[in-house]
Design an enzyme around this catalytic site. Structure first.
Site, mmCIF file in Angstrom:
data_model
loop_
_atom_site.group_PDB
_atom_site.id
_atom_site.type_symbol
_atom_site.label_atom_id
_atom_site.label_comp_id
_atom_site.label_asym_id
_atom_site.label_seq_id
_atom_site.Cartn_x
_atom_site.Cartn_y
_atom_site.Cartn_z
ATOM 1 N N LYS A 206 32.946 23.322 2.727
ATOM 2 C CA LYS A 206 33.358 22.330 1.653
ATOM 3 C C LYS A 206 34.944 21.995 2.145
ATOM 4 O O LYS A 206 35.447 20.947 2.076
ATOM 5 C CB LYS A 206 33.606 22.785 0.213
ATOM 6 C CG LYS A 206 34.016 22.098 -0.682
ATOM 7 C CD LYS A 206 34.002 22.658 -2.319
ATOM 8 C CE LYS A 206 34.934 21.908 -3.225
ATOM 9 N NZ LYS A 206 34.810 22.464 -4.385
ATOM 10 N N GLU A 212 36.746 31.694 8.958
ATOM 11 C CA GLU A 212 35.585 32.527 9.662
ATOM 12 C C GLU A 212 34.635 31.260 10.085
ATOM 13 O O GLU A 212 34.137 31.124 11.256
ATOM 14 C CB GLU A 212 34.701 32.969 8.466
ATOM 15 C CG GLU A 212 35.697 34.218 7.898
ATOM 16 C CD GLU A 212 36.329 34.195 6.722
ATOM 17 O OE1 GLU A 212 36.646 32.908 6.473
ATOM 18 O OE2 GLU A 212 36.703 35.060 5.845
ATOM 19 N N GLY A 267 31.824 25.477 -4.753
ATOM 20 C CA GLY A 267 31.260 26.054 -3.388
ATOM 21 C C GLY A 267 29.793 26.944 -3.654
ATOM 22 O O GLY A 267 28.772 26.813 -3.248
ATOM 23 N N ARG A 268 30.104 27.769 -4.855
ATOM 24 C CA ARG A 268 28.882 28.820 -5.096
ATOM 25 C C ARG A 268 27.784 28.231 -5.997
ATOM 26 O O ARG A 268 26.855 28.646 -6.461
ATOM 27 C CB ARG A 268 29.400 29.856 -5.788
ATOM 28 C CG ARG A 268 30.414 29.725 -6.992
ATOM 29 C CD ARG A 268 31.162 30.871 -7.449
ATOM 30 N NE ARG A 268 32.038 30.713 -8.569
ATOM 31 C CZ ARG A 268 33.336 30.416 -8.304
ATOM 32 N NH1 ARG A 268 33.775 30.064 -7.021
ATOM 33 N NH2 ARG A 268 34.291 29.906 -9.201
ATOM 34 N N GLU A 353 32.352 35.916 -8.437
ATOM 35 C CA GLU A 353 33.785 34.797 -8.367
ATOM 36 C C GLU A 353 33.838 33.779 -9.376
ATOM 37 O O GLU A 353 35.003 33.386 -9.510
ATOM 38 C CB GLU A 353 32.882 34.034 -6.894
ATOM 39 C CG GLU A 353 34.501 33.439 -6.177
ATOM 40 C CD GLU A 353 33.974 32.854 -4.841
ATOM 41 O OE1 GLU A 353 34.280 33.805 -3.740
ATOM 42 O OE2 GLU A 353 33.618 31.725 -4.729
ATOM 43 N N HIS A 384 13.248 53.948 -4.498
ATOM 44 C CA HIS A 384 13.404 54.955 -3.606
ATOM 45 C C HIS A 384 14.809 55.221 -3.161
ATOM 46 O O HIS A 384 15.069 55.768 -2.219
ATOM 47 C CB HIS A 384 12.343 54.936 -2.539
ATOM 48 C CG HIS A 384 10.831 54.705 -3.037
ATOM 49 N ND1 HIS A 384 10.267 55.798 -3.065
ATOM 50 C CD2 HIS A 384 10.248 53.555 -3.443
ATOM 51 C CE1 HIS A 384 9.021 55.610 -3.728
ATOM 52 N NE2 HIS A 384 9.093 54.418 -3.675
ATOM 53 N N LYS A 512 43.011 36.507 2.267
ATOM 54 C CA LYS A 512 43.173 35.477 3.208
ATOM 55 C C LYS A 512 44.292 35.369 3.871
ATOM 56 O O LYS A 512 44.672 35.308 5.026
ATOM 57 C CB LYS A 512 42.641 34.084 2.860
ATOM 58 C CG LYS A 512 41.329 34.260 2.318
ATOM 59 C CD LYS A 512 40.861 32.606 2.045
ATOM 60 C CE LYS A 512 39.505 32.477 1.309
ATOM 61 N NZ LYS A 512 39.409 31.066 1.008
HETATM 62 O O1 F6P Z 1 35.297 32.782 -0.598
HETATM 63 C C1 F6P Z 1 36.347 31.724 -1.078
HETATM 64 C C2 F6P Z 1 35.403 30.558 -0.920
HETATM 65 O O2 F6P Z 1 36.549 29.545 -1.114
HETATM 66 C C3 F6P Z 1 34.174 30.536 -1.723
HETATM 67 O O3 F6P Z 1 34.329 30.266 -2.986
HETATM 68 C C4 F6P Z 1 33.487 29.455 -0.899
HETATM 69 O O4 F6P Z 1 32.078 29.372 -1.265
HETATM 70 C C5 F6P Z 1 33.783 29.889 0.376
HETATM 71 O O5 F6P Z 1 35.199 30.409 0.345
HETATM 72 C C6 F6P Z 1 33.501 28.914 1.670
HETATM 73 O O6 F6P Z 1 34.140 27.787 1.419
HETATM 74 P P1 F6P Z 1 34.234 26.601 2.182
HETATM 75 O O7 F6P Z 1 32.768 25.823 2.009
HETATM 76 O O8 F6P Z 1 35.303 25.607 2.029
HETATM 77 O O9 F6P Z 1 34.215 26.959 3.755
#
Ligand code: F6P
Length: 549
Positions: A206, A212, A267-268, A353, A384, A512
């Site tokens: 987003k 990452e 995002g979620r 979150e 289990h 972060k």
């Molecule tokens: O972990 C934090 C966060 O901002 C989440 O809310 C989001 O889903 C994720 O990182 C990924 O963010 P993006 O879609 O901006 O890469």
């Protein structure tokens, strides 16, 4: 605004808790033959049975008073009307717009977004059809065989969970892979199994600033360029989904290959947007659309059903009852359907979150707990592993048991064996086994009396452990859509009741920022800052020294 604890409904519930603490759920069943009918709901794709909670009709009515006193219905309507309920980021909360099949205008910030949302869905459909039909060609004119989705958190967990849940409906036309971890082991493994000539990368972010995802996307591009690809042919192999078109273009994705999402989609809560492209690529657009349809059905139920028969509202209230009044601080999600094996991980982000917050809307510390620890597993494996604690541990952990009447992949003899456990576990957690029952059982087995007394305390199961049972007809695109939307709205309602901002996530920022500062310190010639605490400094130095040996 008064703290929630000062509300008359909250105080009445606190009072009521004193009476309920001495009650047993199993006795409530003996006292009321109609209990199941009173405390279960038939929804379009599943049955929701909440009768195995420590509640009476009075509890339900007091909880509904709390929903009324906190104006859950009013806030729900504000969300659907596009108000900026994400106050700290000043945004609307409109994931429901992405699956709104009503045809009515979708007003967000004074603009009808329906044409925009539908336009993007149309573009998704066209891409999915081109790729799946083989019309979309890679740099050597071969059809695409593999899709690698690169994204993390909300840009990964939803699509991954849904493609796993629905993979039995896939025609095998495309293999979809996911890369989320910055640990190179994951992308290396995926790249080992795909061919640059026939792979399409979907960079899902987003913000398009998530480190990452950026690192993985760069690694993927470098791999592509050193394995036959070229700058000129990148557009055949890289597409992006983002609300930050500028950054996606700067990364090197052509504008035509960028699918838009909007800042009013968290995002979620974004799997309904083009973030769901991998789902549509694996299953075909029709099934993706059914997922949206199922979610829309749940949205309609949430908007229209009276509070007392409103599944998300009741589920939220039960969570509040268990967490805030009975004091149970964890909640398990136990899926008795292998295809839902990623559901607990997805829900962990969605719930924690969103509602893992400790200040209210006014910024004041909460006088009560908010989101419990959410965790879970595929139920039968959990039996289990950790069910010992669920049955006999010192903590009481309420749980949602999610099962299906029909398996997506029936194998003779398996499904009933699985579901027998689904039914048995909620019964066992509720009924337990008393000392008398243990004694009678051991006596009948001829165990010596002294040995019996030794064993009794170890074999007693206290019971009275609350569970919800969700029984799906089958895991299908529509039922999955409805199930996810049920939890999304549960989260919304709980956020209102707890008076927390459910749609921001400031708590993930600090780590972060610190990581960004530490990364350069890990280079051999760079100094480790003296500003770190002694533990962190020693750990970094130990790591660097050990790495150089
Ligand atoms: O972990 C934090 C966060 O901002 C989440 O809310 C989001 O889903 C994720 O990182 C990924 O963010 P993006 O879609 O901006 O890469």
């Amino acid at each position: 605004m008064a703290s929630r604890t000062e509300l008359s409904s909250w105080q009445a519930l606190t009072q009521h808790t004193q009476n309920m603490r001495t009650r047993k759920i199993k006795d409530l069943f003996s006292e009321d033959q109609a209990r199941f009918d009173k405390f279960s709901l038939q929804l379009p794709h599943f049955l929701f049975d909440f009768s195995k909670n420590l509640i009476t009709e009075e509890t339900k009515s007091l909880l509904l008073d709390l929903a009324k006193e906190t104006d859950v219905a009013g806030w729900r309507d504000k969300m659907f009307a596009g108000e900026h309920l994400n106050r700290t980021e000043d945004r609307a909360v409109m994931h429901v717009a992405l699956r709104d099949k009503s045809g009515a205008p979708i007003m967000i910030d004074g603009k009808d977004m329906r044409p925009v949302v539908e336009g993007e869905l149309k573009r998704m459909r066209a891409l999915v059809e081109q790729v799946r039909s083989g019309e979309w060609r890679g740099y050597s004119d071969k059809a695409i065989t593999d899709v690698v989705s690169i994204g993390i958190g909300g840009s990964n967990l939803g699509p991954l969970m849904a493609t796993e849940a629905l993979k039995s409906y896939a025609d095998g036309r495309l293999n979809v892979h996911y890369v989320s971890n910055v640990d190179g082991a994951q992308i290396a493994d995926v790249l080992d199994h795909v061919d640059p000539e026939t792979t399409l990368f979907v960079i899902a972010s987003k913000s398009f600033t998530t480190p990452e995802t950026t690192l993985n996307a760069n690694t993927a591009r470098a791999w592509f360029l050193s394995n036959g690809g070229s700058e000129d042919t990148t557009s055949r192999h890289f597409i992006a989904v983002s609300s930050n078109v500028e950054k996606a273009v700067a990364f090197g994705v052509g504008k035509d290959n960028i699918f838009e999402m909007w800042d009013w989609v968290g995002g979620r809560f974004s799997l309904w947007s083009a973030i769901g492209l991998p789902i549509a690529l694996q299953l075909g657009f029709e099934l993706f659309d059914e997922l949206l349809q199922g979610a829309f059905e749940m949205d309609t139920h949430f908007r229209e059903a009276p509070l007392e028969a409103n599944a998300p509202v009741l589920m939220a209230l039960l969570g509040v009852w268990n967490g805030n009044f009975l004091g149970y601080r964890a909640h398990a999600l136990l899926a008795y359907d292998q295809c839902l094996h990623r559901l607990p991980a997805y829900m962990q982000q969605a719930e924690m979150e969103s509602n893992g917050k400790s200040v209210n809307w006014a910024g004041e510390p909460l006088a009560y707990p908010s989101c419990p620890l959410i965790w879970g597993e595929v139920g039968i494996n959990g039996q289990h592993a950790f069910y010992q604690l669920l049955h006999q541990g010192t903590d009481i952990i309420p749980a949602d048991f999610i099962g299906s009447i029909n398996s997506t992949q029936p194998v003779p003899g398996h499904h009933d064996a699985l579901m027998a456990n689904y039914f048995a576990q909620t019964e066992a957690l509720m009924k337990g086994i008393s000392a008398e029952e243990v004694r009678a059982d051991l006596t009948a087995k001829g165990v010596a009396p002294e040995r019996i007394e030794e064993l009794v305390p170890h074999k007693v199961h206290p019971g009275n452990r609350p569970t919800n049972s969700l029984l799906l007809n089958k895991v299908e695109a529509k039922s999955l859509g409805a199930l996810i939307a049920l939890y999304e709205h549960k989260i919304f309602v709980q956020g209102i009741i707890w008076d927390v901002h459910s749609f921001d996530q400031w708590g993930v920022e600090l780590g972060k920022v610190l990581a960004a500062g530490i990364e350069p310190e890990l280079a051999p010639d760079n100094e480790v800052s003296g500003k770190h605490d002694a533990s962190t400094r020693h750990l970094i130095e130990y790591y660097k020294k050990a790495k150089q040996q």
